[in-house]
Design a protein around this motif. Structure first.
Motif, PDB file in Angstrom:
ATOM      1  N   UNK A   1      66.773  22.123  79.566  1.00 39.70           N
ATOM      2  CA  UNK A   1      67.107  20.864  80.243  1.00 39.70           C
ATOM      3  C   UNK A   1      66.914  19.602  79.374  1.00 39.70           C
ATOM      4  N   UNK A   2      67.454  18.504  79.445  1.00 39.71           N
ATOM      5  CA  UNK A   2      67.333  17.335  78.892  1.00 39.71           C
ATOM      6  C   UNK A   2      66.928  16.409  79.749  1.00 39.71           C
ATOM      7  N   UNK A   3      65.977  15.739  79.277  1.00 41.26           N
ATOM      8  CA  UNK A   3      65.002  14.618  80.406  1.00 41.26           C
ATOM      9  C   UNK A   3      65.059  13.272  79.715  1.00 41.26           C
ATOM     10  N   UNK A   4      64.667  12.474  80.553  1.00 40.73           N
ATOM     11  CA  UNK A   4      64.301  11.157  80.107  1.00 40.73           C
ATOM     12  C   UNK A   4      62.944  10.763  80.052  1.00 40.73           C
ATOM     13  N   UNK A   5      62.251  11.682  80.831  1.00 37.63           N
ATOM     14  CA  UNK A   5      60.556  11.562  81.140  1.00 37.63           C
ATOM     15  C   UNK A   5      60.442  13.203  81.094  1.00 37.63           C
TER      16      UNK A   5
ATOM     17  N   UNK B   1      56.265  18.454  89.983  1.00 35.82           N
ATOM     18  CA  UNK B   1      57.506  18.283  89.446  1.00 35.82           C
ATOM     19  C   UNK B   1      58.104  19.492  88.384  1.00 35.82           C
ATOM     20  N   UNK B   2      57.073  20.197  87.939  1.00 36.01           N
ATOM     21  CA  UNK B   2      57.538  21.187  86.954  1.00 36.01           C
ATOM     22  C   UNK B   2      58.055  22.450  87.801  1.00 36.01           C
ATOM     23  N   UNK B   3      57.390  22.717  88.828  1.00 39.11           N
ATOM     24  CA  UNK B   3      57.601  23.740  89.936  1.00 39.11           C
ATOM     25  C   UNK B   3      58.882  23.459  90.423  1.00 39.11           C
ATOM     26  N   UNK B   4      59.191  22.259  90.619  1.00 40.79           N
ATOM     27  CA  UNK B   4      60.710  21.832  91.568  1.00 40.79           C
ATOM     28  C   UNK B   4      61.852  22.238  90.314  1.00 40.79           C
ATOM     29  N   UNK B   5      61.644  21.442  89.164  1.00 36.98           N
ATOM     30  CA  UNK B   5      62.622  21.673  88.300  1.00 36.98           C
ATOM     31  C   UNK B   5      62.964  23.086  87.717  1.00 36.98           C
ATOM     32  N   UNK B   6      61.914  23.967  87.678  1.00 34.57           N
ATOM     33  CA  UNK B   6      61.901  25.111  87.357  1.00 34.57           C
ATOM     34  C   UNK B   6      62.582  25.953  88.638  1.00 34.57           C
ATOM     35  N   UNK B   7      62.393  25.737  89.743  1.00 36.35           N
ATOM     36  CA  UNK B   7      63.222  26.347  90.938  1.00 36.35           C
ATOM     37  C   UNK B   7      64.873  25.988  90.857  1.00 36.35           C
ATOM     38  N   UNK B   8      64.933  24.652  90.589  1.00 36.35           N
ATOM     39  CA  UNK B   8      66.217  24.144  90.745  1.00 36.35           C
ATOM     40  C   UNK B   8      67.189  24.471  89.563  1.00 36.35           C
ATOM     41  N   UNK B   9      66.629  24.924  88.348  1.00 35.68           N
ATOM     42  CA  UNK B   9      67.508  25.017  87.419  1.00 35.68           C
ATOM     43  C   UNK B   9      67.189  26.377  86.472  1.00 35.68           C
ATOM     44  N   UNK B  10      65.841  26.662  86.686  1.00 38.64           N
ATOM     45  CA  UNK B  10      65.149  27.851  85.917  1.00 38.64           C
ATOM     46  C   UNK B  10      65.314  27.665  84.281  1.00 38.64           C
ATOM     47  N   UNK B  11      64.859  26.623  83.865  1.00 40.69           N
ATOM     48  CA  UNK B  11      64.938  26.434  82.476  1.00 40.69           C
ATOM     49  C   UNK B  11      63.828  27.261  81.683  1.00 40.69           C
ATOM     50  N   UNK B  12      63.995  27.215  80.190  1.00 45.53           N
ATOM     51  CA  UNK B  12      63.046  28.132  79.731  1.00 45.53           C
ATOM     52  C   UNK B  12      62.545  26.819  78.621  1.00 45.53           C
ATOM     53  N   UNK B  13      63.108  25.810  78.171  1.00 43.51           N
ATOM     54  CA  UNK B  13      62.912  24.920  77.411  1.00 43.51           C
ATOM     55  C   UNK B  13      63.244  23.347  77.868  1.00 43.51           C
ATOM     56  N   UNK B  14      62.528  22.326  77.442  1.00 37.52           N
ATOM     57  CA  UNK B  14      63.065  21.021  77.502  1.00 37.52           C
ATOM     58  C   UNK B  14      63.157  20.076  76.310  1.00 37.52           C
ATOM     59  N   UNK B  15      64.043  19.234  76.367  1.00 35.23           N
ATOM     60  CA  UNK B  15      64.070  18.161  75.227  1.00 35.23           C
ATOM     61  C   UNK B  15      64.447  16.787  75.830  1.00 35.23           C
ATOM     62  N   UNK B  16      64.643  15.824  74.985  1.00 38.01           N
ATOM     63  CA  UNK B  16      65.228  14.426  75.248  1.00 38.01           C
ATOM     64  C   UNK B  16      66.790  14.457  74.711  1.00 38.01           C
ATOM     65  N   UNK B  17      67.222  15.284  74.308  1.00 39.17           N
ATOM     66  CA  UNK B  17      68.570  14.980  73.528  1.00 39.17           C
ATOM     67  C   UNK B  17      69.380  16.080  73.595  1.00 39.17           C
ATOM     68  N   UNK B  18      69.269  17.362  74.026  1.00 38.69           N
ATOM     69  CA  UNK B  18      70.082  18.409  73.878  1.00 38.69           C
ATOM     70  C   UNK B  18      71.552  18.622  74.613  1.00 38.69           C
TER      71      UNK B  18
END
Length: 214
Positions: free
Chosen positions: A133-137, A144-161
């Motif tokens: 997932x790509x995030x601003x924050x 918030x970690x639990x929420x985003x994992x439940x919604x998108x099941x990501x393995x990693x996050x960056x700010x540009x990908x």
């Protein structure tokens, strides 16, 4: 091949440039292993990445664009310093709040949020393939970690990908995103990070990949 190598910060590709006896970002393409390499430092964040690639793609048509850098992992099964190839990346914050619910931009029928790599090569066969997932924050709160994992099941996050994939798709340029894990996505604790190891490993990989790319 005409290849664009892009990173958010100079530090993330400085060792690779040093290996080629280059100081700073060259203004002109560099020849290496029969390939013509160009470089771009976008700055941190999806807006900076999209703008940097827009400028680069307006000047030159590339056969391949490679985004390299560090990332945070949601999974403790991925080791600090490990290389991963981001096959799919998501603009996870684009959307709207509806009280306590989040509605994605795609659910609102206002645009896509899912983008993926478009380059296929045996040079990445040994890398673990993951969704990002790509995030601003960047995340640092358990809820918030639990929420985003439940919604998108990501393995990693960056700010540009995802912005990188988006720009490449719009310009019809094959794209490849490879990152190394510098930290786990958890309550912020820089003592658990290993940025030097992550930078070292991504640059070793980048040199070997370009050297062996036909």
């Amino acid at each position: 091949m005409k290849i664009l190598i892009v990173a958010a910060t100079y530090a993330e590709i400085a060792p690779f440039l040093s290996t080629l006896s280059i100081t700073g970002i060259p203004d002109e393409p560099v020849n290496f292993n029969r390939h013509e390499l160009s470089f771009a430092i976008s700055g941190v964040g999806m807006v900076s990445m999209a703008y940097a690639l827009g400028k680069a793609f307006a000047k030159q048509k590339y056969d391949l664009a490679i985004n390299v850098g560090i990332a945070g992992s949601f999974s403790k099964k991925i080791k600090i310093g490990q290389l991963v190839e981001i096959k799919e990346d998501i603009f996870s914050e684009l959307g709207a709040e509806d009280d306590e619910e989040f509605i994605t931009l795609e659910e609102m029928q206002l645009g896509d949020i899912f983008y993926s790599s478009s380059f296929r090569n045996d040079g990445t066969a040994d890398l673990q393939k993951v969704k990002g997932i790509t995030v601003n924050k960047v995340h640092g709160n358990e809820e918030s970690i639990e929420n985003v994992m439940e919604m998108f099941t990501p393995k990693v996050e960056s700010m540009e990908g995802a912005a990188f994939f988006y720009a490449c798709e719009e310009a019809e340029i094959p794209s490849l995103q490879v990152r190394t894990i510098s930290n786990y996505v958890e309550k912020r604790n820089r003592n658990n990070w290993d940025v030097p190891l992550a930078v070292k490993n991504i640059n070793i990989w980048l040199y070997g990949f370009v050297k062996n790319l036909n």
